[in-house]
Design an enzyme around this catalytic site. Structure first.
Site, PDB file in Angstrom:
ATOM      1  N   ARG A 239       0.859  -1.180   0.000  1.00 23.73           N
ATOM      2  CA  ARG A 239       0.000   0.000   0.000  1.00 23.73           C
ATOM      3  C   ARG A 239       0.900   1.235   0.000  1.00 23.73           C
ATOM      4  NH1 ARG A 239      -3.410  -2.560  -1.990  1.00 23.73           N
ATOM      5  NH2 ARG A 239      -5.490  -3.039  -1.202  1.00 23.73           N
TER       6      ARG A 239
ATOM      7  N   HIS B 181      -1.454   0.423 -10.071  1.00 26.45           N
ATOM      8  CA  HIS B 181      -2.113  -0.606  -9.245  1.00 26.45           C
ATOM      9  C   HIS B 181      -2.536  -1.807 -10.100  1.00 26.45           C
ATOM     10  CE1 HIS B 181      -4.300  -1.159  -5.186  1.00 26.45           C
ATOM     11  NE2 HIS B 181      -4.083  -2.341  -5.743  1.00 26.45           N
TER      12      HIS B 181
HETATM   13  P1  NDP Z   1      -1.175 -11.165   4.453  1.00 25.79           P
HETATM   14  O1  NDP Z   1      -2.118 -10.697   5.489  1.00 25.79           O
HETATM   15  O2  NDP Z   1      -1.196 -12.603   4.059  1.00 25.79           O
HETATM   16  O3  NDP Z   1       0.318 -10.822   4.879  1.00 25.79           O
HETATM   17  C1  NDP Z   1       0.661  -9.610   5.462  1.00 25.79           C
HETATM   18  C2  NDP Z   1       2.097  -9.686   5.926  1.00 25.79           C
HETATM   19  O4  NDP Z   1       2.466  -8.408   6.453  1.00 25.79           O
HETATM   20  C3  NDP Z   1       2.294 -10.714   7.045  1.00 25.79           C
HETATM   21  O5  NDP Z   1       3.523 -11.364   6.910  1.00 25.79           O
HETATM   22  C4  NDP Z   1       2.288  -9.831   8.277  1.00 25.79           C
HETATM   23  O6  NDP Z   1       3.009 -10.341   9.388  1.00 25.79           O
HETATM   24  C5  NDP Z   1       2.990  -8.607   7.754  1.00 25.79           C
HETATM   25  N1  NDP Z   1       2.721  -7.470   8.621  1.00 25.79           N
HETATM   26  C6  NDP Z   1       1.546  -6.836   8.859  1.00 25.79           C
HETATM   27  N2  NDP Z   1       1.712  -5.843   9.734  1.00 25.79           N
HETATM   28  C7  NDP Z   1       3.023  -5.848  10.061  1.00 25.79           C
HETATM   29  C8  NDP Z   1       3.811  -5.066  10.932  1.00 25.79           C
HETATM   30  N3  NDP Z   1       3.279  -4.076  11.660  1.00 25.79           N
HETATM   31  N4  NDP Z   1       5.119  -5.349  11.032  1.00 25.79           N
HETATM   32  C9  NDP Z   1       5.672  -6.360  10.318  1.00 25.79           C
HETATM   33  N5  NDP Z   1       4.977  -7.142   9.467  1.00 25.79           N
HETATM   34  C10 NDP Z   1       3.667  -6.886   9.350  1.00 25.79           C
HETATM   35  O7  NDP Z   1      -1.423 -10.248   3.179  1.00 25.79           O
HETATM   36  P2  NDP Z   1      -1.131 -10.574   1.643  1.00 25.79           P
HETATM   37  O8  NDP Z   1       0.249 -11.098   1.525  1.00 25.79           O
HETATM   38  O9  NDP Z   1      -2.237 -11.370   1.065  1.00 25.79           O
HETATM   39  O10 NDP Z   1      -1.240  -9.109   1.006  1.00 25.79           O
HETATM   40  C11 NDP Z   1      -0.399  -8.062   1.444  1.00 25.79           C
HETATM   41  C12 NDP Z   1      -0.927  -6.747   0.917  1.00 25.79           C
HETATM   42  O11 NDP Z   1      -0.685  -6.644  -0.481  1.00 25.79           O
HETATM   43  C13 NDP Z   1      -2.433  -6.537   1.022  1.00 25.79           C
HETATM   44  O12 NDP Z   1      -2.820  -6.156   2.308  1.00 25.79           O
HETATM   45  C14 NDP Z   1      -2.662  -5.448   0.008  1.00 25.79           C
HETATM   46  O13 NDP Z   1      -2.507  -4.200   0.641  1.00 25.79           O
HETATM   47  C15 NDP Z   1      -1.548  -5.650  -0.996  1.00 25.79           C
HETATM   48  N6  NDP Z   1      -2.028  -6.077  -2.302  1.00 25.79           N
HETATM   49  C16 NDP Z   1      -1.669  -5.337  -3.395  1.00 25.79           C
HETATM   50  C17 NDP Z   1      -2.054  -5.716  -4.644  1.00 25.79           C
HETATM   51  C18 NDP Z   1      -1.629  -4.935  -5.831  1.00 25.79           C
HETATM   52  O14 NDP Z   1      -2.085  -5.212  -6.943  1.00 25.79           O
HETATM   53  N7  NDP Z   1      -0.750  -3.972  -5.683  1.00 25.79           N
HETATM   54  C19 NDP Z   1      -2.874  -6.911  -4.864  1.00 25.79           C
HETATM   55  C20 NDP Z   1      -3.187  -7.610  -3.656  1.00 25.79           C
HETATM   56  C21 NDP Z   1      -2.773  -7.213  -2.434  1.00 25.79           C
HETATM   57  P3  NDP Z   1       2.586 -11.725  10.042  1.00 25.79           P
HETATM   58  O15 NDP Z   1       3.057 -12.759   9.064  1.00 25.79           O
HETATM   59  O16 NDP Z   1       3.361 -11.750  11.284  1.00 25.79           O
HETATM   60  O17 NDP Z   1       1.104 -11.687  10.211  1.00 25.79           O
HETATM   61  C1  OXD Z   2      -6.092  -5.942  -3.368  1.00 30.19           C
HETATM   62  C2  OXD Z   2      -5.496  -5.078  -4.347  1.00 30.19           C
HETATM   63  O1  OXD Z   2      -5.994  -5.623  -2.198  1.00 30.19           O
HETATM   64  O2  OXD Z   2      -5.759  -5.260  -5.537  1.00 30.19           O
HETATM   65  O3  OXD Z   2      -6.699  -6.974  -3.719  1.00 30.19           O
HETATM   66  O4  OXD Z   2      -4.710  -4.187  -4.017  1.00 30.19           O
END
Ligand code: NDP
Ligand code: OXD
Length: 319
Positions: free
Chosen positions: A234, A282
């Site tokens: 993000r 995006h």
């Molecule tokens: P997940 O919830 O599976 O993973 C999130 C990861 O971030 C986890 O490893 C989590 O830690 C870590 N995390 C969260 N908060 C913290 C913190 N404060 N400090 C350290 N680590 C942290 O999400 P996804 O992998 O499925 O997706 C990640 C993000 O990608 C989504 O939330 C979205 O914003 C973005 N996204 C973007 C897209 C695009 O097209 N650009 C498409 C899809 C998603 P822990 O493992 O310990 O829980």
């Molecule tokens: C999602 C994205 O969160 O597209 O799915 O960013």
């Protein structure tokens, strides 16, 4: 959770834009039918609030007050990132986010593509006009350190793909994780270590109160000089002004950004004209209708049979 009455069709309310309704309605109804669940699909205004059993949600849908949907058993997001809905005080129903093979594969391809572009210095030959005959031999991947912030569904898949290419991969998460071949670090106290080795830094963190502005000037200064940033989590992760300053100083050589504080990026924003910034609108990974419909149907089938929902968002963590 209410046990399923198999004679009764369930009602799905699509809190999405009309084009998304057209894309998803039939695949989800078909996927449910294959699980012997009859369902009807409606948009807001076509069904009484109390008759709604599940809400299929995507950013941009018209509903902001979820309180009247008192019989809805879950809100199922078509998006992986839920920052725009997770804090909605009217939402008391369970919230599930999208975990989708198509999304995962798309993100792996996008991250690997841009990591290789940075690693191999491809822009030098692609963008330079006229091209001069200067040979710059890149290091091998085995001599390149990559750090991924976020080791969840997408981060761990990207990390694994980069390990398979031979990169030295560090991953950083909130809780301790294990990903084969990845040096896994966890917690705020390990963030400086994760940044210090990041010749290529990949952002795959959700937006939460803890991750907003995480990469400020002080933390960007911990990166090796001339590092590359690739952010697909993000846009709030990195302070825009601090990034511009880091690019200007050479601390960061190039930033490829797929996500932004405001999307589309406003005209006149310095990212548009900065030579070190690549704006990707995006598109890193999109939810794919086929796989996502199966995911939604699986989750509804679980709820209907009294099995715990998958991919539940933890409201206390905001992701
Ligand atoms: P997940 O919830 O599976 O993973 C999130 C990861 O971030 C986890 O490893 C989590 O830690 C870590 N995390 C969260 N908060 C913290 C913190 N404060 N400090 C350290 N680590 C942290 O999400 P996804 O992998 O499925 O997706 C990640 C993000 O990608 C989504 O939330 C979205 O914003 C973005 N996204 C973007 C897209 C695009 O097209 N650009 C498409 C899809 C998603 P822990 O493992 O310990 O829980
Ligand atoms: C999602 C994205 O969160 O597209 O799915 O960013």
């Amino acid at each position: 959770m209410r046990a399923r009455n198999s004679d009764k069709a369930i009602n799905l309310l699509f809190n999405v834009t009309p084009p998304l309704f057209e894309d998803y309605r039939d695949p989800i109804l078909d996927a449910l039918r294959r699980r012997s669940i009859d369902a009807r699909a409606s948009l807001l205004g076509d069904i009484a609030h109390q008759d709604v059993d599940y809400i299929i949600h995507a950013t941009g849908g018209p509903i902001t007050d979820f309180a009247p949907f008192s019989n809805a058993r879950a809100v199922l997001s078509l998006w992986a990132g839920v920052e725009k809905i997770v804090g909605n005080a009217t939402l008391t129903q369970p919230l599930c986010r999208m975990v989708d093979d198509g999304l995962r594969q798309g993100m792996v391809e996008w991250v690997v593509g841009h990591a290789l572009r940075a690693h191999l210095g491809m822009d030098r030959y692609v963008c330079q006009k006229p091209l001069t005959w200067e040979q710059h031999v890149p290091p091998l991947a085995t001599d390149r350190s990559v750090t991924i912030l976020g080791l969840g569904e997408l981060g761990s898949a990207a990390a694994t793909a980069l390990v398979q290419l031979g990169f030295r991969v560090t991953g950083w998460s909130r809780r301790a994780r294990e990903v084969a071949g990845v040096r896994c670090l966890a917690g705020m106290e390990k963030l400086p270590q994760a940044l210090a080795s990041a010749e290529i830094l990949i952002g795959l963190l959700p937006q939460t109160p803890e991750t907003i502005d995480l990469l400020n000037a002080e933390r960007l200064a911990l990166l090796p000089k001339g590092s590359f940033i690739i952010n697909a989590g993000r846009g709030t992760l990195i302070e825009d002004d601090a990034l511009i300053a880091a690019l200007d100083s050479g601390r960061v050589a190039q930033a490829t950004l797929d996500v932004f504080r405001t999307e589309p990026v406003p005209s006149g924003h310095p990212f548009w004209s900065h030579p070190g910034v690549t704006i990707s609108p995006h598109v890193a990974a999109a939810t794919r209708v086929g796989t996502a419909a199966e995911n939604i149907a699986d989750n509804i089938a679980r709820a209907e049979s009294g099995t715990p929902l998958m991919n539940l968002v933890d409201r206390t963590l905001s992701y």
